[in-house]
Design a protein around this motif. Structure first.
Motif, short mmCIF file in Angstrom:
data_model
loop_
_atom_site.label_atom_id
_atom_site.label_comp_id
_atom_site.label_asym_id
_atom_site.label_seq_id
_atom_site.Cartn_x
_atom_site.Cartn_y
_atom_site.Cartn_z
N ASP A 23 1.42 4.51 -2.77
CA ASP A 23 1.32 5.92 -2.39
C ASP A 23 2.63 6.65 -2.64
N GLU A 47 -3.89 1.00 9.57
CA GLU A 47 -5.17 0.29 9.56
C GLU A 47 -5.03 -1.10 8.96
N SER A 82 0.82 -1.20 0.00
CA SER A 82 0.00 0.00 0.00
C SER A 82 0.87 1.26 0.00
N ARG A 110 -2.30 10.60 5.32
CA ARG A 110 -3.35 9.61 5.03
C ARG A 110 -2.74 8.25 4.70
N ALA A 157 -3.52 4.84 6.71
CA ALA A 157 -4.04 3.69 5.96
C ALA A 157 -3.17 2.46 6.17
#
Length: 262
Positions: A24, A51, A20, A44, A48
Motif C-alpha cells: 500500500d 485485520e 501488506s 483502509r 486491513a
C-alpha cells in the motif's frame, strides 16, 4: 536466542501485516496528486493491516483478549491475557510517503507487558523482547546507550499538532531540554522512538497523550535493553495516563528532572 511460541506468533503477524502495508505504501505517492488525496486509502490500509494481525493472533490464541487502535477492545475467555496492537504507528508519515512507520504488537499478562514486537517494514528492522530474555533487533541483541552526559545526548519526543492542549507543556519541555543536550528529534512514531532508545540510537524519549498501543511493545523492549521507563507523573500508570519518559539508566535522573521541571 530462544523464542516462545507467543513471540513466534507475534513476529509472524507483524511481518504479514508489514508486507501488506509495504504494498500500500508504494501506492501513496501516486495518490498524493489526486483530488481526493491519500487519506481514505491510508485509512483502509491501516484497517486491513489490523485485520491481518487480529486474524493471525486470535486464530493462534482464541482465548486472549484484544485491544487495537482500529477495532476497539474485546475481553477474552482468558481475562489475564490480551494483545495490544497498533497496526500502523506513524500514520501521518505513511500518508506523506515518509518511510518511517511501524507495526506494534504487545502481549499483556495480569496487567504487565511481557512481550513486544515493533516492526519497521521499510527498513526491515524488527525489534522484539520478552520479559527476562533481553531485547533484540533482527538477529542482534540490543542495549541502551552508555552515554551519561546530557550535552552529548539526543532525545526524541512528539510535538503536538493542531492546537492540542498539551502543546504549551511540550514547548516548555523543549525550552528546558534543548540548551542542555545535543539535539531533539521528532520522527513521528512513538513506537520506533522507544525502540531507538532501546537500540542506543537515542538516549531518551518522552511524550504526552499517547495511547496504550503506541507504547506497550516499546516499554518491554526498552526495559529488556537495560533502560528505565516511568510514567511522566510519578505514581500514575503509564498505559492509562498516556504519558511516558524513558532513557538509559545513567542519564535517567538528569533527564527526568529536566522534563519534570524539578
Amino acid at each position: 536466542m530462544s523464542l516462545s511460541a507467543n513471540m513466534n506468533i507475534m513476529k509472524k503477524a507483524a511481518r504479514k501485516a508489514g508486507r501488506s502495508l509495504v504494498k500500500d505504501f508504494r501506492e501513496v505517492e501516486n495518490l498524493q496528486v489526486s483530488m481526493k488525496g491519500a487519506g481514505d486509502f491510508v485509512s483502509r490500509a491501516d484497517v486491513a493491516a489490523e485485520e491481518i494481525i487480529k486474524s493471525e493472533l486470535m486464530d493462534a490464541r482464541p482465548t486472549y483478549g484484544w485491544v487495537g487502535e482500529e477495532g476497539g477492545a474485546e475481553t477474552g475467555s482468558d481475562p489475564t491475557r490480551r494483545w495490544i496492537v497498533d497496526p500502523l504507528d506513524g500514520t501521518t508519515n505513511f500518508l506523506h510517503g515518509l518511510p518511517h512507520w511501524a507495526v506494534s504488537i504487545a502481549l499483556e499478562h495480569k496487567g504487565q507487558i511481557i512481550a513486544g514486537v515493533i516492526y519497521d517494514p521499510a527498513k526491515d528492522e524488527m525489534f522484539f523482547a520478552e520479559k527476562g530474555e533481553g531485547a533484540w533487533m533482527n538477529e542482534t541483541r540490543i542495549r541502551v546507550s552508555g552515554r551519561g552526559r546530557m550535552i552529548e545526548s539526543i532525545f526524541a519526543t512528539g510535538v503536538p499538532f493542531g492546537g492540542r492542549s498539551d502543546l504549551p507543556a511540550t514547548l516548555q519541555d523543549l525550552a528546558r531540554l534543548m540548551p542542555a543536550c545535543a539535539g531533539v528529534r521528532r520522527f513521528g512514531s512513538a513506537a520506533l522512538d522507544l525502540a531507538y532508545v532501546a537500540a542506543g540510537r537515542y538516549e531518551g524519549f518522552w511524550e504526552r497523550r499517547l495511547n496504550a498501543w503506541d507504547m506497550a511493545a516499546g516499554i518491554v523492549i526498552l526495559r529488556e535493553a537495560g533502560g528505565f521507563v516511568e510514567p511522566l507523573v510519578p505514581g500514575e500508570d503509564i498505559l492509562s495516563s498516556g504519558e511516558i519518559i524513558g532513557s538509559n539508566e545513567v542519564i535517567f535522573d538528569q533527564f527526568s528532572k529536566v522534563i519534570r521541571n524539578r
